[in-house]
Each structure stands twice: as C-alpha cells, then as structure tokens.
Design a protein around this motif. Structure first.
Motif, mmCIF file in Angstrom:
data_model
loop_
_atom_site.group_PDB
_atom_site.id
_atom_site.type_symbol
_atom_site.label_atom_id
_atom_site.label_comp_id
_atom_site.label_asym_id
_atom_site.label_seq_id
_atom_site.Cartn_x
_atom_site.Cartn_y
_atom_site.Cartn_z
ATOM 1 N N LYS A 57 78.572 62.654 31.628
ATOM 2 C CA LYS A 57 78.947 62.658 30.213
ATOM 3 C C LYS A 57 79.783 63.892 29.894
ATOM 4 N N ASN A 58 80.618 63.751 28.878
ATOM 5 C CA ASN A 58 81.522 64.820 28.434
ATOM 6 C C ASN A 58 82.466 65.248 29.555
ATOM 7 N N ALA A 59 82.972 64.264 30.273
ATOM 8 C CA ALA A 59 83.879 64.522 31.395
ATOM 9 C C ALA A 59 85.289 64.824 30.917
ATOM 10 N N ALA A 60 86.023 65.574 31.714
ATOM 11 C CA ALA A 60 87.458 65.745 31.486
ATOM 12 C C ALA A 60 88.170 64.453 31.867
ATOM 13 N N ILE A 61 89.251 64.141 31.157
ATOM 14 C CA ILE A 61 89.973 62.884 31.414
ATOM 15 C C ILE A 61 91.471 63.136 31.561
ATOM 16 N N GLU A 62 91.829 64.350 32.021
ATOM 17 C CA GLU A 62 93.233 64.675 32.240
ATOM 18 C C GLU A 62 93.893 63.690 33.200
ATOM 19 N N PRO A 63 95.212 63.517 33.126
ATOM 20 C CA PRO A 63 95.897 62.619 34.065
ATOM 21 C C PRO A 63 95.616 62.955 35.526
ATOM 22 N N GLU A 64 95.463 64.247 35.839
ATOM 23 C CA GLU A 64 95.158 64.627 37.219
ATOM 24 C C GLU A 64 93.770 64.140 37.635
ATOM 25 N N ILE A 65 92.833 64.098 36.682
ATOM 26 C CA ILE A 65 91.499 63.546 36.957
ATOM 27 C C ILE A 65 91.612 62.052 37.240
ATOM 28 N N MET A 66 92.394 61.354 36.434
ATOM 29 C CA MET A 66 92.572 59.915 36.641
ATOM 30 C C MET A 66 93.254 59.635 37.984
ATOM 31 N N ASP A 67 94.177 60.516 38.380
ATOM 32 C CA ASP A 67 94.850 60.339 39.668
ATOM 33 C C ASP A 67 93.877 60.588 40.820
ATOM 34 N N LEU A 68 92.985 61.571 40.654
ATOM 35 C CA LEU A 68 91.967 61.810 41.676
ATOM 36 C C LEU A 68 91.016 60.619 41.782
ATOM 37 N N ILE A 69 90.662 60.040 40.645
ATOM 38 C CA ILE A 69 89.814 58.839 40.659
ATOM 39 C C ILE A 69 90.521 57.700 41.389
ATOM 40 N N ALA A 70 91.825 57.559 41.163
ATOM 41 C CA ALA A 70 92.594 56.517 41.855
ATOM 42 C C ALA A 70 92.559 56.735 43.365
ATOM 43 N N ILE A 71 92.661 57.985 43.785
ATOM 44 C CA ILE A 71 92.587 58.300 45.217
ATOM 45 C C ILE A 71 91.225 57.926 45.776
ATOM 46 N N LEU A 72 90.170 58.331 45.078
ATOM 47 C CA LEU A 72 88.810 58.051 45.548
ATOM 48 C C LEU A 72 88.540 56.542 45.595
ATOM 49 N N GLN A 73 89.099 55.802 44.640
ATOM 50 C CA GLN A 73 88.940 54.347 44.669
ATOM 51 C C GLN A 73 89.657 53.761 45.889
ATOM 52 N N LYS A 74 90.846 54.274 46.207
ATOM 53 C CA LYS A 74 91.548 53.830 47.409
ATOM 54 C C LYS A 74 90.699 54.075 48.660
ATOM 55 N N MET A 75 89.884 55.129 48.621
ATOM 56 C CA MET A 75 89.065 55.498 49.765
ATOM 57 C C MET A 75 87.809 54.634 49.897
ATOM 58 N N GLY A 76 87.504 53.881 48.828
ATOM 59 C CA GLY A 76 86.328 53.023 48.869
ATOM 60 C C GLY A 76 85.281 53.345 47.830
ATOM 61 N N ALA A 77 85.551 54.316 46.953
ATOM 62 C CA ALA A 77 84.589 54.697 45.919
ATOM 63 C C ALA A 77 84.533 53.653 44.804
ATOM 64 N N ILE A 78 83.417 53.646 44.090
ATOM 65 C CA ILE A 78 83.239 52.770 42.924
ATOM 66 C C ILE A 78 83.040 53.666 41.711
ATOM 67 N N ILE A 79 84.061 53.730 40.870
ATOM 68 C CA ILE A 79 84.055 54.649 39.724
ATOM 69 C C ILE A 79 84.508 53.895 38.484
ATOM 70 N N ASN A 80 83.707 53.952 37.434
ATOM 71 C CA ASN A 80 84.045 53.326 36.160
ATOM 72 C C ASN A 80 84.204 54.400 35.088
ATOM 73 N N VAL A 81 85.354 54.404 34.435
ATOM 74 C CA VAL A 81 85.598 55.334 33.332
ATOM 75 C C VAL A 81 85.312 54.599 32.031
ATOM 76 N N GLU A 82 84.290 55.060 31.328
ATOM 77 C CA GLU A 82 83.858 54.432 30.081
ATOM 78 C C GLU A 82 84.451 55.165 28.881
ATOM 79 N N PRO A 83 84.329 54.592 27.677
ATOM 80 C CA PRO A 83 84.787 55.309 26.476
ATOM 81 C C PRO A 83 83.994 56.598 26.260
ATOM 82 N N ASN A 84 84.521 57.466 25.425
ATOM 83 C CA ASN A 84 83.816 58.682 24.997
ATOM 84 C C ASN A 84 83.487 59.623 26.155
ATOM 85 N N ARG A 85 84.414 59.719 27.115
ATOM 86 C CA ARG A 85 84.309 60.704 28.191
ATOM 87 C C ARG A 85 83.089 60.496 29.087
#
Length: 455
Positions: free
Chosen positions: A205-233
C-alpha cells in the motif's frame, strides 16, 4: 581533498572524463540536438532485477553513465557476467552467482545508493546480503528505514555492524502486507524485487507509481512475475518459484530530457531532445508552457525552445508521480531567474535540495530559501514537516563564478547557470554529473557551448 571530490573523480574516470573541472564562457544560446537514452532510474534497477533470473537478460538503451558502471562492478563481484553486446546493449548472465567479499562491495559501491536494492535478490539467491554504508547525492535525509522495515516484514533478519548491514533469511522470505509511510520510489522497488520470489502474496500500500516503477514491473512480468497494480497506489505481487531472463528496452530518461529543456529556456536556446516522449513528461510540459517556453512534439522526440518573449513567473510544488518531480525543479530554477516576476518552488520530497542555490546567488540570482517552507491558500500538495520553499525574483543577469558541484541534479543546474551567465565560470566536481547524464560533455559541444577543461 574531500570525499565528494574523490567521488566526482571516480565517476569521471568511469566515463572517461579527463578533468574534474570545466571552464565555461557563458552567454551563448544552446542550439542543436541531443539524444536521450534509457533512464538512470530504470536501467540500474533493471540490471539488479537480472540477478533474480535463472537465465541471461538483454537490456537495451542502457546509458553510458557511472551509476551503470557501479552496478556492473557489483554484479561482477557476485559472479554475474555483464557483457556489452552493442551500443547501449548489455547481456547479463546470472547463472554463476556466488558470494562476494565485503571489501569488494564496499569499494565498488562508492557514492551510489543502488546497493540497497541488491538485498532481496541476494537473499533469494544466496540466503544473505551484505550492504555497505550508503552514499548518494547529499540532498537531505534519505533513510533506509523503509527498506529495512519492508525486508523484515518478508522475514529477513537485519544486523548492523561497523561494516554496514548484514541480512539473512534462515526461513526463506514470505509474502507480506506492507504499507509505506511515504510513496518512496526506492522502497517500492525494494518490495517488488523481493516479493516476486517470496512465498505467498504481498500487498503493498502507498506504493510509488512513477513511470520507471511501471517499467520495472513490465520487466518483472516478462520474467514470469505476477503483479497487479490496483487503484489508490496498491500493488499485489503473487510470488512465483522461478524467473527467467528478459529482453527489454529501457524507458527514456525523463530527468535528462527535462534538464535539457530547462537549459534551452535559460540560455534562450533551441534544443531537440531525441527520444523524449510526451506522455511521461506531461506535468513538466505544463509548467514549461506556463513559464513561457515553447515545445513541439514529434514522433522521435520533443523540440524545446525559448520564444524570444519575456518568461513568466510560476508557482511549483514538487510531489511524487504524477506530480512535478523533485529532480525537475533544480534545472528549472535557473530558467526562473530569467522570468519577469516572483516565482515560488515548494520542495516537498527532500528537505535539503536547495543547497545548490547558494552558487546561483553568488552568480547574481535573487533567491531566498525558506527553511520551514511557506504557507499558501493555493497549495495542492499536502505540507510535509521537512519541506522548504525557494522564492526566485527575476529577471536577474547572471555573471561567471567559481562553482563546486554538490550533487547530480544541482550540478547540472550549475552547468546551466554557467552557460547562461555573462563571463567565465569554472565548475569543479563535474564527475558527479556523469552519474546520471550520458556523454554530457559531448552533448554540450554539439549544442555549441563554449568551454574547455582545466587540469
């Protein structure tokens, strides 16, 4: 010689700078084209993420900056092979990960704060992590408590010693419910890099949502991670058993793009920033336009230029994304010294980021820093206990001076000020700028800057 100068010289050596000082003859508009590659704040984190994989990763658009050199050295100390396979392309092979000697890590880390992000991946791969005292830009309190608290929530045991910090995970790492006191980018990255291989589900909760964070999430998803970004950080991460290598092109560096934009404005210049994209710069572009700057959006970049008419004062409040980035305010303040009227910059992210204005005042700027911030009925960003405010009154003619760079963004701002000023300035500690600005000396030459090196 102080430690800051040593850090600057190390950084300069990593990227091939021949001198720690540059002499600038200012007063000449910067005109031409610069190319911006991958973001410092993404590329280095993507390199750390490669440590989580069972197979090699391929990272594209990697900037040639000293922070990348730091991470390359640290990965090498842990047995990760980092090979340059093309211009701006790295192949990272983690198949032979091993324990590193603490003295190697300490020597390689230098002034960077990147080592803290090795904690989660190393705990997964080796069962322990050794982290030296952290450096980084001297812009105020940047506590690692958020990081350590998050790692403890995963089950890590944190021991502090005279060497630094030793972390172990005798029972492995488990998913956790974590709420950050502040949407810290670094702490969010820490949770992501740790949670992807932790057993169970992690709620952040109360996560940062900078574009660089979203790009890191995209990388981790490519690697096989399961990550869901919900509303309200809120971010949910479901731990998986293994991750594979990735192929990814890094997001462009928003901070470098905005810095060159401010340089164009301050020097009455015209700079095409190749690689810059509108979507990630929308908040900056709004302020740039309010100041009176002009820009043209192209498919392959953005042209920033001074229109030849007087610049206007603005009120800016820094904030986490999607607000106005703290890294953008320092270069912009130099341009605001040339605006007609009273501008106010409220710094709400770091409590000591106006130290660079001392040099601007010495060069003739009219800037007053309010250590306790300023109240305002129009404020939109909630006040923070450690915030400060800078009031800039312009236009003021800047003149040359001898300047010592204090940190990365402030240092680039000093360069802009020297380029804007009438007369000659000597700027020292320029190696620090190489931490985040690729080939900035070559780019200055391409833009027509008048400068030379001093031994």
């Amino acid at each position: 010689m102080n430690s800051l100068t040593k850090d600057a010289q190390k950084a300069a050596e990593r990227v091939g700078l021949l001198s720690d000082k540059i002499v600038i003859n200012g007063g000449k508009p910067l005109k031409g084209r610069v190319d911006v590659r991958g973001a410092k704040n993404l590329a280095t984190k993507a390199m750390v993420a490669a440590l989580l994989a069972d197979s090699p990763s391929h990272l594209l658009d990697v900037p040639d900056i000293s922070d990348v050199g730091v991470v390359t050295g640290m990965l090498g100390a842990y047995g990760v092979s980092v090979t340059k396979v093309g211009e701006g392309e790295l192949l990272l092979d983690p198949t032979n990960v091993l324990k590193a000697q603490f003295h190697e890590i300490d020597a390689l880390a230098g002034s960077s704060r990147i080592p803290i992000l090795f904690c989660g991946p190393l705990l997964h791969r080796l069962g322990e992590a050794l982290i030296p005292d952290l450096g980084g830009c001297r812009i105020g309190d940047r506590p690692i408590d958020f990081h350590m608290d998050a790692l403890r929530a995963f089950g890590a045991i944190v021991d502090k010693s005279y060497e630094g910090i030793r972390l172990t995970a005798p029972n492995g790492l488990k998913g956790a419910n974590i709420e950050l006191p502040y949407p810290s980018v670094g702490a969010t990255e820490q949770v992501l890099l740790t949670a992807v291989l932790a057993e169970g589900v992690t709620e952040l909760k109360n996560a940062a949502i900078e574009p660089e964070i979203m790009d890191l999430i995209a990388i981790l998803q490519k690697m096989g991670a399961i990550i869901n970004v919900e509303p309200n950080r809120v971010i949910f991460i479901e731990g998986v058993e293994k991750l594979e290598g990735y192929t990814h092109r890094a997001l462009f560096d928003r901070n470098e793009a905005a810095s060159w934009a401010s340089a164009a404005l301050a020097t009455k210049g015209d700079i095409f920033v190749a690689g810059a994209k509108q979507q990630e710069l929308m908040t900056f572009l709004n302020i740039f336009r309010k100041v009176g700057g002009k820009f043209d959006i192209h498919e392959d970049g953005i042209r920033f230029y001074h229109p030849g008419t007087p610049l206007k004062p603005v009120v800016v409040e820094t904030d986490v994304h999607p607000g106005f980035m703290t890294d953008w305010q320092q270069p912009l303040i130099v341009a605001l010294t040339q605006a007609e009227g009273r501008s106010v910059v409220h710094e709400t992210v770091y409590e000591n980021r106006f130290g660079f204005t001392d040099a601007l005042i010495e060069m003739g700027a009219d800037i007053v820093v309010h250590k306790d911030g300023l109240e305002s009925v129009t404020r939109r960003v909630p006040r923070r206990p450690l915030e400060q405010a800078a009031v800039i009154v312009g236009p003021t003619a800047l003149h040359g001076a001898d300047v010592e760079i204090p940190d990365l963004r402030g240092g680039f701002s000093h360069l802009i000020a020297a380029l804007t000023a009438d007369g000659t300035s000597t700027v020292s500690n320029i190696g620090l700028i190489s931490r985040g600005y690729e080939h900035f000396i070559d780019k200055l030459a391409d833009l027509g800057a008048d400068f030379s090196f001093e031994d």
